[in-house]
Design a protein around this motif. Structure first.
Motif, short mmCIF file in Angstrom:
data_model
loop_
_atom_site.label_atom_id
_atom_site.label_comp_id
_atom_site.label_asym_id
_atom_site.label_seq_id
_atom_site.Cartn_x
_atom_site.Cartn_y
_atom_site.Cartn_z
N LEU A 1 1.97 -4.15 3.75
CA LEU A 1 0.40 -3.88 4.68
C LEU A 1 -0.53 -3.26 3.72
O LEU A 1 -1.24 -3.27 2.81
N THR A 2 -2.02 -3.70 5.17
CA THR A 2 -3.01 -3.22 4.52
C THR A 2 -3.26 -2.47 5.71
O THR A 2 -3.55 -2.24 6.78
N PHE A 3 -4.07 -0.58 5.27
CA PHE A 3 -4.71 0.37 6.49
C PHE A 3 -6.08 -0.08 5.87
O PHE A 3 -7.10 -0.44 5.12
N GLU A 4 -6.95 -0.65 7.34
CA GLU A 4 -8.11 -0.70 7.35
C GLU A 4 -8.90 0.27 8.18
O GLU A 4 -9.11 0.37 9.75
N TYR B 1 2.21 -4.20 -2.69
CA TYR B 1 1.21 -4.61 -2.02
C TYR B 1 0.77 -4.10 -1.39
O TYR B 1 0.51 -5.02 -0.21
N PHE B 2 0.35 -2.99 -1.28
CA PHE B 2 -0.45 -1.55 -0.52
C PHE B 2 -1.83 -1.96 -0.20
O PHE B 2 -2.46 -2.04 -1.04
N ILE B 3 -2.51 -2.10 0.55
CA ILE B 3 -3.71 -2.28 0.06
C ILE B 3 -4.73 -1.19 1.33
O ILE B 3 -4.57 -1.00 2.50
N ALA B 4 -5.67 -0.52 0.94
CA ALA B 4 -6.37 0.53 1.84
C ALA B 4 -7.61 0.14 1.59
O ALA B 4 -8.63 0.10 0.39
N LYS B 5 -8.51 -0.35 2.49
CA LYS B 5 -10.23 0.45 3.21
C LYS B 5 -10.74 0.79 3.03
O LYS B 5 -10.22 1.51 4.68
N ASN B 6 -12.16 1.57 2.96
CA ASN B 6 -12.44 2.19 3.65
C ASN B 6 -12.03 3.44 4.99
O ASN B 6 -12.71 3.50 6.37
N ILE B 7 -11.21 4.19 3.92
CA ILE B 7 -10.70 5.67 4.97
C ILE B 7 -10.72 6.54 3.94
O ILE B 7 -10.55 6.74 2.22
N ILE C 1 0.46 7.63 -4.15
CA ILE C 1 1.56 5.58 -3.94
C ILE C 1 2.11 5.75 -5.29
O ILE C 1 2.43 5.79 -6.29
N SER C 2 4.01 5.66 -4.94
CA SER C 2 4.67 4.74 -5.43
C SER C 2 5.11 4.01 -5.81
O SER C 2 6.64 3.83 -4.96
N ALA C 3 5.01 2.92 -5.58
CA ALA C 3 4.87 1.88 -5.90
C ALA C 3 3.97 0.62 -6.31
O ALA C 3 2.71 1.01 -6.71
N ASP C 4 4.30 -0.81 -6.87
CA ASP C 4 3.87 -1.42 -7.49
C ASP C 4 2.88 -2.02 -6.81
O ASP C 4 2.65 -2.51 -5.24
N THR C 5 1.76 -2.39 -7.37
CA THR C 5 0.41 -3.42 -6.70
C THR C 5 -0.42 -3.31 -5.19
O THR C 5 0.18 -3.75 -4.31
N ALA C 6 -0.83 -1.92 -5.28
CA ALA C 6 -1.95 -1.33 -4.66
C ALA C 6 -2.61 -1.13 -5.03
O ALA C 6 -3.61 -1.42 -6.25
N ALA C 7 -4.22 -1.22 -4.22
CA ALA C 7 -5.54 -1.48 -4.16
C ALA C 7 -5.24 -0.37 -3.00
O ALA C 7 -5.89 -0.80 -1.94
N PHE C 8 -7.32 -0.42 -3.52
CA PHE C 8 -7.63 1.04 -2.73
C PHE C 8 -9.27 0.64 -2.60
O PHE C 8 -10.20 0.53 -3.84
N LEU C 9 -10.47 0.12 -1.64
CA LEU C 9 -11.46 -0.36 -2.11
C LEU C 9 -11.88 0.63 -1.19
O LEU C 9 -11.53 0.95 0.31
N GLY C 10 -12.90 1.46 -1.76
CA GLY C 10 -13.91 2.21 -1.12
C GLY C 10 -13.90 3.79 0.13
O GLY C 10 -13.80 3.87 1.01
N CYS C 11 -12.69 3.74 -0.60
CA CYS C 11 -11.65 5.12 -0.32
C CYS C 11 -11.97 6.50 -0.80
O CYS C 11 -13.18 7.00 -1.67
N LYS C 12 -12.76 7.48 0.62
CA LYS C 12 -12.21 8.71 -0.42
C LYS C 12 -10.88 9.19 -0.38
O LYS C 12 -9.73 9.00 0.30
N HIS D 1 1.62 7.40 -9.04
CA HIS D 1 2.63 8.01 -9.53
C HIS D 1 3.28 6.86 -9.72
O HIS D 1 3.91 6.84 -11.14
N LEU D 2 3.24 5.97 -8.97
CA LEU D 2 4.54 5.03 -10.32
C LEU D 2 3.36 3.28 -9.57
O LEU D 2 2.73 3.05 -9.21
N GLY D 3 4.19 2.97 -10.64
CA GLY D 3 3.54 0.61 -10.16
C GLY D 3 1.67 0.36 -11.05
O GLY D 3 1.22 1.75 -11.39
N ARG D 4 1.36 -0.63 -10.41
CA ARG D 4 0.22 -1.30 -10.81
C ARG D 4 -0.92 -0.72 -9.99
O ARG D 4 -0.05 -0.92 -8.85
N HIS D 5 -1.84 -0.20 -10.40
CA HIS D 5 -2.85 0.18 -8.91
C HIS D 5 -4.30 -0.30 -9.45
O HIS D 5 -4.59 -0.14 -10.98
N TYR D 6 -4.82 -0.23 -8.47
CA TYR D 6 -6.72 -1.01 -9.10
C TYR D 6 -7.44 0.18 -7.85
O TYR D 6 -7.12 -0.26 -5.75
N PHE D 7 -7.91 0.69 -7.68
CA PHE D 7 -9.64 2.00 -7.10
C PHE D 7 -10.53 0.81 -7.67
O PHE D 7 -11.09 1.76 -8.68
#
Length: 381
Positions: free
Chosen positions: A134-137, A176-182, A205-216, A227-233
């Protein structure tokens, strides 16, 4: 053909991927059960420093190609469907974020982008483990806000306090969650002077492979539960007072602004690595630390806590010692706290505790690239 029928047909072709995901969910588990609350531990005393042991062994491990215990990640980057959320009736497909999430089949294996138009969405959002990709944009972090006001003491459905884990305004349990500009916000008010703080998570975030771009991420104590997993902020703004980035993730924070809003003594991180077998830790690269009060860079929630700051500007609010052992001097022998080419009035290493490390070029190298989180496998920039 309906969205659900499209997704169902595609999922029939993805049974093998689903089996891998289910295995991932079992392996990841949960370190902090729902209803459990982290201790406040308001820095009861300062411990004397002892020499840090064994840091070179970990640096060699992190520099290898097999430093991570996680399986190879196979992301789906290409969006298959779009859903629009808008507060105005009839403008979007749904008027709430949770309704948009609930509209998807229970098992989702295709990239679905949920576009959240400008507005403040006052709702508690939870994404279950089987709704992956899922992607939250948002329309911009200052325009799209998801907020709620639970804290650890808020009564749950059973009448007992929710605890830290369940206090999150937004909780993501799927990979595989992504959040952008939220903006993700917990609206629990600042405690009155002298009153005990309440854990109030803005995002978990309680799952692997999540990315967050331009979020607050906005709250007071325990803002971001990594919490758990590999994450990129990347280029995110994170605000809080005590342990406002905490958990046991393996996470890279790049170009982020970390802002303290404490009037007293606070801590930026509380990383919870508790075993030699856990390949977790936080790395902050090209970040900025500002704010008010006095701030530790981190305190050792876990016995083997790991945090590194590289190329980071530190304002004068940083406590000269830098790090706190959670009142347990034995942790000084097992934690890994490093600093590399940081700048600003709070970055001086001369006053740091002896069990932290000013890294050399070779020692810092594993922590300042996407390989720290196996990012080449699952991040598309």
């Amino acid at each position: 053909m309906s969205l659900e029928k499209h997704l169902t047909m595609a999922m029939c072709r993805e049974k093998q991927t689903f089996c891998i995901l289910l295995l991932l969910f079992v392996v990841m588990g949960s370190n902090l059960a729902e209803g459990e609350t982290r201790p406040r531990n308001p820095f009861p005393f300062e411990a004397n420093s002892t020499e840090k042991q064994g840091f070179l062994k970990w640096v060699r491990q992190m520099g290898s190609l097999k430093h991570s215990i996680f399986h190879t990640a196979k992301n789906n980057f290409l969006p298959s469907f779009y859903i629009t959320v808008d507060k105005r009736p009839g403008v979007g497909d749904y008027s709430s974020v949770q309704d948009a999430v609930d509209s998807l089949p229970l098992i989702n294996l295709l990239r679905v982008v949920i576009k959240i138009n400008a507005g403040t969405y006052k709702e508690k959002v939870n994404v279950v483990a089987t709704k992956a990709f899922l992607t939250f944009e948002g329309a911009g972090a200052d325009k799209t806000v998801i907020e709620w006001g639970d804290n650890a003491a808020t009564p749950g459905p059973n009448g007992r306090p929710l605890g830290t884990f369940a206090s999150a305004s937004v909780a993501i349990n799927s990979p595989y969650f992504i959040a952008k500009n939220i903006t993700f916000k917990n609206t629990t008010p600042c405690p009155l002077s002298g009153a005990p703080a309440k854990q109030a998570v803005a995002f978990r975030i309680s799952a692997d492979t999540a990315a967050f771009l331009g979020c607050k991420f906005l709250s007071w104590q325990d803002t971001l539960y990594d919490h758990l997993g590999r994450h990129y902020f990347k280029e995110c703004y994170i605000e809080g007072s005590v342990d406002f980035i905490f958990g046991n993730g393996l996470s890279l924070y790049e170009g982020c602004h970390l802002h303290a809003i404490s009037n007293a003594l606070g801590a930026l991180t509380a990383q919870k690595r508790s075993s030699l077998l856990e390949a977790t830790g936080f790395s902050f690269v090209n970040c900025k630390v500002t704010g008010s009060g006095a701030l530790y860079l981190g305190r050792a929630w876990g016995t083997f806590s790991r945090v590194v700051f590289a190329y980071t500007y530190m304002d004068k609010i940083i406590v000269p010692k830098g790090w706190y052992d959670w009142g347990d001097r034995t942790r000084e022998l097992t934690v890994f706290y490093g600093q590399y080419k940081c700048s600003g009035p709070g970055a001086s290493f001369s006053g740091r505790v002896s069990w932290s490390r000013e890294l050399t070029d070779d020692e810092a190298k594993p922590f300042i690239a996407l390989s720290f989180i196996d990012g080449e496998e699952w991040i598309s920039l």
